[in-house]
Design a protein around this motif. Structure first.
Motif, short mmCIF file in Angstrom:
data_model
loop_
_atom_site.label_atom_id
_atom_site.label_comp_id
_atom_site.label_asym_id
_atom_site.label_seq_id
_atom_site.Cartn_x
_atom_site.Cartn_y
_atom_site.Cartn_z
N GLY A 107 0.83 -1.20 0.00
CA GLY A 107 0.00 0.00 0.00
C GLY A 107 0.86 1.24 0.00
N GLU A 161 4.75 0.95 -3.40
CA GLU A 161 3.81 -0.04 -2.88
C GLU A 161 4.29 -0.70 -1.59
OE1 GLU A 161 2.50 -2.92 -5.68
OE2 GLU A 161 1.85 -1.44 -7.14
N TRP A 206 1.11 -11.62 -1.92
CA TRP A 206 0.87 -10.32 -2.54
C TRP A 206 -0.12 -10.45 -3.70
CZ3 TRP A 206 6.63 -8.36 -2.95
CH2 TRP A 206 7.09 -8.06 -1.65
N GLU A 207 -0.03 -11.54 -4.44
CA GLU A 207 -0.97 -11.78 -5.54
C GLU A 207 -2.39 -11.90 -5.02
OE1 GLU A 207 -2.50 -12.53 -9.37
OE2 GLU A 207 -0.51 -11.77 -8.79
N LEU A 209 -3.56 -10.49 -2.26
CA LEU A 209 -3.99 -9.17 -1.81
C LEU A 209 -4.22 -8.22 -2.98
CD1 LEU A 209 -1.59 -8.71 1.23
CD2 LEU A 209 -4.08 -8.92 1.35
N SER A 210 -3.42 -8.38 -4.03
CA SER A 210 -3.50 -7.48 -5.18
C SER A 210 -3.42 -8.30 -6.47
CB SER A 210 -2.36 -6.45 -5.12
OG SER A 210 -2.42 -5.55 -6.20
N THR A 213 -0.60 -8.92 -9.66
CA THR A 213 0.77 -8.55 -9.28
C THR A 213 1.80 -9.32 -10.10
OG1 THR A 213 0.15 -7.90 -7.03
CG2 THR A 213 2.45 -8.53 -7.40
#
Length: 260
Positions: A107, A161, A206-207, A209-210, A213
């Motif tokens: 973030g 990020e 991370w993928e 969460l977003s 990615t």
């Protein structure tokens, strides 16, 4: 088809005792397997005892020498005790791969929490300082050694990020350079590697969460893909070996050209 890089040994680390942090998964686990195949007796450290025991069993089944120690990077005494255990087991320390790290919730800077700042400072900077000083003290007893720290491509440029993570890894780069200058006359080389995105559990989180990615990472990498953990470990193995005897104070990118 068998990947010959997984089976062929050059004996880069024959006769060396090497300590690896964050060895229960990802790059650390790959390093454990690789370093043992290259002839090192490895001492593996992590918080996850079950996963760590599995890596030790795999190394031993492959004919390698491995021991496990539990270590919490948030606890300085735990770090020092783990390094001291290497001395008890082998009487010396020739190489250390400080690979363990903590990420942060992805973030922008204005949504980065105090918890993210505190955690990344504790694990990605202060714990590395504690580990390095303990390792250097043990290495001095037998005439020197080599230390490799895992930094990040995110330390080499703006990291919007993961701002806390990138900042602490950049601080680790400076610490690496200072250690190289400070301990060089004691025969201790200190370097860092700066991996780009690597196909580990962290990237998978991370993928989640977003989404997207991984696709974005691959598109931004000149080689068109993320590194495999083994490929990152190969660079650390070389830096720890006598083949890199004149290399110290370096930050070596392992990013498929993404930082170019």
């Amino acid at each position: 088809m068998t990947d010959k890089r997984d089976t062929t040994s050059l004996g880069l680390l024959t006769g060396k005792v090497v300590f690896i942090t964050g060895a229960s998964r990802g790059i650390g686990a790959a390093a454990a397997r690789l370093f043992a195949r290259e002839g090192a007796a490895v001492v593996l450290a992590a918080r996850g005892t079950d996963a760590l025991a599995q890596v030790v069993a795999e190394v031993r089944a492959d004919g390698g020498v491995a021991e496990a120690v539990t270590m919490d990077l948030a606890d300085d005494a735990s770090i020092r005790a783990a390094v001291a255990r290497v001395g008890e087991l082998h009487g010396r320390l020739d190489g250390a791969f400080n690979n363990a790290a903590a990420g942060q919730t992805p973030g922008p800077l204005d949504s980065t929490s105090e918890q993210d700042i505190d955690q990344t400072f504790t694990v990605n900077f202060r714990a590395q300082w504690t580990a390095m000083t303990a390792q250097a003290a043990l290495m001095r007893r037998t005439g020197g050694g080599a230390i490799v720290n895992t930094s990040s491509i995110g330390s080499r440029r703006a990291n919007p990020e993961l701002p806390a993570y990138g900042a602490m890894k950049r601080a680790l780069n400076s610490l690496t350079e200072s250690a190289a200058v400070t301990w060089g006359r004691a025969g201790i080389r200190v370097n860092a590697i700066a991996p780009g995105a690597t196909a580990t559990e962290m990237i998978e989180s991370w993928e989640t969460l977003s989404p997207g990615t991984i696709e974005r990472i691959n598109a931004a990498t000149p080689l068109g893909r993320m590194a495999r953990p083994r490929e990152v470990a190969e660079v650390a193995a070389w830096l720890l070996s006598d083949r890199a005897s004149m290399v110290t104070g370096a930050l070596v990118p392992v990013d498929g050209g993404a930082g170019a």
